[in-house]
Design an enzyme around this catalytic site. Structure first.
Site, short mmCIF file in Angstrom:
data_model
loop_
_atom_site.label_atom_id
_atom_site.label_comp_id
_atom_site.label_asym_id
_atom_site.label_seq_id
_atom_site.Cartn_x
_atom_site.Cartn_y
_atom_site.Cartn_z
N TYR A 207 -6.19 -3.03 13.20
CA TYR A 207 -6.93 -2.07 12.31
C TYR A 207 -8.99 -2.44 12.57
O TYR A 207 -9.28 -2.62 12.07
CB TYR A 207 -7.57 -2.19 10.92
CG TYR A 207 -6.58 -1.99 10.19
CD1 TYR A 207 -6.06 -0.41 10.08
CD2 TYR A 207 -4.82 -2.17 10.46
CE1 TYR A 207 -4.41 0.20 10.04
CE2 TYR A 207 -3.44 -1.78 9.74
CZ TYR A 207 -3.63 -0.44 9.96
OH TYR A 207 -2.04 -0.52 9.75
N ASP B 46 1.25 -1.08 0.09
CA ASP B 46 0.50 0.17 -0.19
C ASP B 46 1.01 1.32 -0.51
O ASP B 46 0.49 1.64 0.94
CB ASP B 46 -0.70 0.39 1.23
CG ASP B 46 -1.39 1.48 1.20
OD1 ASP B 46 -2.44 1.86 0.34
OD2 ASP B 46 -2.01 1.73 2.56
N GLU C 216 3.51 -8.96 6.89
CA GLU C 216 1.91 -8.85 6.64
C GLU C 216 1.98 -9.99 5.32
O GLU C 216 1.66 -9.65 4.27
CB GLU C 216 0.93 -7.62 6.11
CG GLU C 216 0.51 -7.35 7.53
CD GLU C 216 -0.35 -6.26 7.01
OE1 GLU C 216 -0.46 -6.21 5.92
OE2 GLU C 216 -0.90 -5.67 8.34
C1 GCB Z 1 -1.38 -2.40 6.76
C2 GCB Z 1 -0.31 -2.45 5.77
C3 GCB Z 1 0.06 -0.43 5.15
C4 GCB Z 1 -1.19 -0.28 5.33
C5 GCB Z 1 -1.89 0.10 6.13
C6 GCB Z 1 -3.37 0.42 5.68
O1 GCB Z 1 -1.69 -3.85 7.40
O2 GCB Z 1 0.74 -2.96 6.97
O3 GCB Z 1 1.49 -1.07 4.88
O4 GCB Z 1 -0.78 1.02 4.79
O5 GCB Z 1 -2.27 -1.55 6.37
O6 GCB Z 1 -3.34 1.79 6.10
O7 GCB Z 1 -4.44 -0.32 5.27
#
Ligand code: GCB
Length: 636
Positions: free
Chosen positions: A498, A202, A445
């Protein structure tokens, strides 16, 4: 069954090959001036030409390296270091995939003829070929680590020379990070030859010559590599060092000295390897744990004389500190270290991932303002100039490889594994002497719930440990406690979560339940210290609602407070750290989930605070004050 045995025999062969290879390869000492070494910078405006031919291969076929680039066709000026993507107004160049060509002229001094002259590129993304005066000099695969070669045979001393660099940003299933090229063959929907670069990470795949390009000189017999490990007992520091030299098998007369911060000699030795004692040592500490000796660095000054009369001097900085891991804590110098940190990116407007000194200084000012005592180099190794600041300012680092987006079956094959091991060797070789590095992270990840991840990560983690037995090793998981097959091999568990964002979006009240359950289960399953290496919410700066709503500054604040309440319960148990995602907003691919990039920064992309930054700052500085007053009450 047979397949499995063959596979592990093959992998063991890979491992043995790399271990043998290790003892004979070059060191990767950072270029430093000294009494015996000169540096010539090659940064600045280079000529640039992207090979936009449908095959992207016309430049190679026509051998553009055989003459000055400007003689092959139209060139534009391109700053080095920088990513080429955001410099111009050309959309095609912003999203260009393929060979990008650079060249420039330079002079090689006539008195260099009797020296060894090395061309070093601190990093270029991804696959790089270098020619000097039209002759092939080196090839390097990997976007974030330095590479160099002695260029004497190709140079014209006392005259003008030119260097050509071709960089290809194509990611394949076997690069790190991996990716794949997809050809869109439906003629009704796409122009002829249309292809896209896919990958599973990302951030924007910025490309070009990202870090400094330099020529440096050494004598013909030269200091090639230095490895330092340290510990202390009582007030005495024990510094184990090992110096490797290069050049023709000459008899050498080494002299080593340890200098303290004031430049005073505190220990001396006369062999290429050994252990030196520092009486009344000052250990290296993160600034959150010590006010006075934060980032305390010593210098190992190595002087190498050879029979032929050549004389090389190199100064390597290091800190005296230990890292240990128990089943619930990370210990720095035998004291519990709680990481209150941030994950970052190398990312800025216009320059992309290009090295930028003002940005480095600003980032460290903001890290300190926030009270961050630890950052992760998500998701690739950062510039050495950034790591220097972490060492000197006493900020701990989780040093991460570019192993991000290892998700498809093809990414777990032998070819990928072999490359991953080679990258770990380069990374450890580059950063092994840095006191700030407290933990190696081999990946972010990956699909660590796939059975094939077990052997892959067992191999990468054990290889990394063999390269550096002095530091713990991890990878960052987004799998679950009951399906992760690789977490068992790590020393510290790192997980990204998250809740309230990607799951149960907007339902803040679910966060304490889900996070608490998760932390308990991970610990119960693995009995290792745990760091939440990511939690965060996208936040458009300036957007406010009351009550808070997703994407507003107010939601980011409420969201973080839910997490912090849980962290406060677990940091007294086995939670060894919390790291917000992200320090600052950063660019990503164009995507319906991203409004001009990822907005989970507590700072904007211009490094100005959002409301959540003040919450974080208050929390982190309270934690620092708590640590300092605890130290004071313990008489430390
Ligand atoms: C994650 C990733 C990271 C992303 C983030 C997101 O788990 O490790 O690279 O930018 O989520 O903001 O979705």
């Amino acid at each position: 069954m047979t397949g499995g045995v063959t596979c592990s025999v093959l992998l063991n062969t890979v491992l043995i090959f790399l271990l043998i290879f290790e003892s004979v390869t070059n060191g990767m000492l950072y270029p430093r001036e000294s009494e015996s070494r000169q540096i010539q910078e090659l940064d600045g405006m280079w000529n640039f030409r992207a090979d936009t031919s449908p095959s992207r291969n016309v430049g190679m076929a026509e051998k553009w390296f055989e003459k000055q680039l400007a003689k092959t066709g139209p060139v534009i000026p391109m700053p080095v270091p920088s990513s080429f993507n955001d410099i111009t107004t050309d959309r095609k160049l912003q999203h260009f995939v393929g060979w990008a060509w650079y060249d420039r002229e330079f002079y090689a001094a006539s008195d260099w003829e009797n020296k060894r002259v090395v061309l070093r590129i601190d990093s270029a993304h991804y696959n790089t070929i270098v020619w000097v005066n039209g002759q092939h000099v080196m090839h390097h695969e990997g976007g974030h680590l330095p590479f160099e070669e002695m260029v004497n045979p190709y140079l014209k001393f006392g005259q003008a020379n030119w260097v050509t660099v071709a960089v290809n940003n194509t990611l394949t299933p076997h690069t790190l990070p991996p990716g794949s090229i997809e050809y869109m063959t439906d003629k009704n929907k796409y122009p002829p030859g249309y292809f896209v670069q896919n990958f599973e990470f990302d951030f924007f795949n910025y490309a070009g010559i990202h870090r400094r390009v330099r020529l440096y000189t050494t004598p013909k017999v030269y200091i090639n590599d230095i490895t330092i490990t340290s510990r202390f007992e009582g007030s005495t520091g024990y510094v184990q060092y090992d110096v490797k030299f290069g050049g023709l098998g000459n008899k050498t007369y080494p002299f080593v000295e340890i200098l303290d911060r004031n430049g005073d000699t505190v220990a001396k030795g006369v062999s290429l390897s050994g252990t030196l004692h520092i009486p009344s040592v000052t250990p290296w500490w993160p600034y959150s744990m010590s006010k006075d000796s934060a980032g305390y660095l010593y210098t190992l000054k190595v002087t190498l004389k050879s029979e032929s009369g050549s004389h090389d001097v190199y100064r390597q900085q290091f800190g005296v500190r230990t890292i240990n891991v128990t089943d619930s804590q990370i210990l720095i110098n035998n004291k519990p270290f709680y990481c209150h940190g941030a994950a970052k990116h190398e990312d800025s407007d216009i320059r992309g991932k290009g090295l930028d000194f003002p940005l480095i200084a600003r980032d460290f000012a903001m890290l300190k303002w926030l009270g961050v005592n630890c950052f992760r180099t998500s998701h690739y190794p950062y510039a050495e100039e950034i790591m220097d600041q972490a060492d000197a300012q006493g900020i701990a680092v989780i040093d991460e490889s570019p192993g991000v987006g290892i998700r498809s079956n093809a990414n777990f094959g032998n070819k990928s594994l072999e490359h991953h091991l080679a990258v770990m060797k380069e990374l450890v070789g580059r950063d092994k002497n840095r006191p700030s590095v407290i933990l190696w992270s081999v990946a972010n990840e990956p699909a660590s719930n796939k059975p094939m991840a077990q052997h892959y990560f067992k191999t990468v983690i054990s290889y990394t440990k063999s390269l550096d037995p002095s530091r713990p090793v991890t990878f960052v998981s987004d799998a679950e406690y009951d399906n992760d097959v690789a977490a068992q091999y790590t020393d510290v568990l790192c997980i990204n979560r998250y809740y309230g964002w990607y799951q149960d979006t907007g339902h803040l009240e679910t966060i304490p339940y889900q996070l608490t359950y998760d932390l308990e289960q991970w610990y119960k399953t693995f009995k290792k210290p745990l760091i939440i290496t990511e939690y965060g919410a996208d936040t458009v700066p300036g957007l406010h609602t009351m009550p808070s709503y997703v994407f507003t500054e107010d939601y980011q604040v409420d969201f973080m407070r839910q997490y912090h309440a849980v962290f406060d319960v677990f940091r007294k148990k086995y939670l060894a750290g919390e790291m917000v995602w992200n320090f600052a907003d950063f660019m990503t691919v164009q995507n319906v989930k991203r409004v001009v990039g990822n907005k989970k920064g507590v700072l904007t992309r211009q490094r100005q605070p959002k409301a959540a930054a003040h919450v974080l700052r208050h929390r982190y500085w309270s934690l620092i004050n708590e640590t300092h007053s605890l130290n004071k009450s313990l008489g430390l």
